[in-house]
Scaffold this motif. Structure first.
Motif, PDB file in Angstrom:
ATOM      1  N   MET A   1       0.369   2.772   0.895  1.00 54.82           N
ATOM      2  CA  MET A   1      -0.834   2.720   0.054  1.00 54.82           C
ATOM      3  C   MET A   1      -0.507   2.118  -1.307  1.00 54.82           C
ATOM      4  N   LEU A   2       0.609   2.555  -1.900  1.00 51.56           N
ATOM      5  CA  LEU A   2       0.988   2.009  -3.207  1.00 51.56           C
ATOM      6  C   LEU A   2       1.272   0.515  -3.118  1.00 51.56           C
ATOM      7  N   ALA A   3       1.911   0.102  -2.027  1.00 49.08           N
ATOM      8  CA  ALA A   3       2.274  -1.306  -1.875  1.00 49.08           C
ATOM      9  C   ALA A   3       1.054  -2.190  -1.638  1.00 49.08           C
ATOM     10  N   SER A   4       0.082  -1.660  -0.890  1.00 52.46           N
ATOM     11  CA  SER A   4      -1.081  -2.469  -0.513  1.00 52.46           C
ATOM     12  C   SER A   4      -2.252  -2.333  -1.473  1.00 52.46           C
TER      13      SER A   4
END
Length: 298
Positions: A23-26
């Motif tokens: 989630m943080l990456a996307s």
């Protein structure tokens, strides 16, 4: 032994951790409950990833500002920073002061700041006020575990005997007593308790670990190896067993094999300072000095 290791290896936790990091990456929002986010923050904290832990707990509070778990995390964070007043302030601001986890937070604050008698009194009062036998037994069990975590070993043993007396059918009493006997250096007693329990519970990894611990402390390396190998046969990636198997090999001067087990453990918990140091010792013994330096500095 650090029981958090095995929890943080749990498949469900690992899925949640991966989903959170994805989630943080996307940048795509995913829904997590407060308890899951707090667990992830605890994992980051254990791995000394303080910024990641803080970001995760603030994310949790942005969705669940009144949730108990994130506030307990913040209180304990201040506790570990030796900010007693701030730790108690956060604790007392939690809306549900009757929550069971808040009780244990208060006891932990007393223990951490050397007010052990107040902690004992708090827990015993809560125990005496339990209406249901199972609830009382579980509360006493968890109180013993908290005492053990803070090396309040004589009180832990006293309460183990109370648990045995008042709740003789409690399922995990023999293993718990074996663990307390081990930390008190009473390894022969721990062996008797663990072996007796394992006769009827042969797949209990905690019991096998206590048996291995007792034998290792008595330098019974063959018996310790046999016990820890049972754990690895049941759960091949059990973190505590990987450390202990490595420790046995380290103590018996087999650095190559010890390095293999430490490396497997560090695949899950790469920032564990104790295991990194032991693995660096193995690499030094193997003549791999640059690899040892990288292990210590990474």
């Amino acid at each position: 032994m650090n029981e958090d290791y095995n929890y943080f290896q749990n498949e469900q936790f690992r899925k949640s951790l991966t989903a959170y990091e994805d989630m943080l990456a996307s940048g795509k929002h995913e829904e997590f409950d407060a308890e899951t986010l707090t667990d992830i923050a605890e994992y980051y904290s254990m791995e000394q990833r303080t910024d990641d832990a803080n970001r995760c707990i603030q994310y949790a509070l942005s969705f669940y500002p009144d949730s108990v778990d994130p506030q307990i995390f913040l209180s304990r964070q201040q506790m570990f920073a030796n900010n007693e007043a701030k730790a108690w302030f956060i604790c007392r601001q939690i809306s549900d002061q009757n929550d069971r986890e808040v009780l244990f937070l208060k006891a932990e604050l007393y223990f951490y700041f050397n007010k052990t008698e107040q902690g004992f009194q708090l827990l015993m009062k809560a125990y005496s006020e339990c209406d249901e036998e199972q609830e009382a037994a579980d509360l006493l069990y968890d109180s013993i575990c908290l005492c053990r975590d803070y090396e309040l070993n004589q009180k832990a043993l006293e309460w183990v005997m109370l648990l045995r007396s008042e709740h003789p059918d409690y399922a995990d009493i023999d293993v718990l007593e074996a663990e307390v006997r081990n930390v008190l250096g009473e390894h022969e007693a721990a062996i008797r308790l663990a072996e007796g329990y394992l006769e009827n519970n042969p797949y209990d990894t905690h019991a096998w670990m206590q048996l291995a611990e007792a034998h290792l402390m008595m330098e019974h390396y063959e018996e310790a190896t046999e016990a820890v190998d049972y754990v690895l046969a049941i759960d091949s990636e059990n973190a505590e067993a990987l450390i202990m198997r490595g420790n046995i090999l380290f103590d018996t001067e087999h650095p190559h094999e010890a390095h293999e087990y430490y490396t497997r453990f560090l695949g899950y918990f790469p920032n564990d300072e104790r295991v990194r140091y032991l693995d660096a010792e193995c690499l030094m013994d193997m003549g791999q000095y640059e690899a040892a330096m990288r292990r210590l500095s990474s």
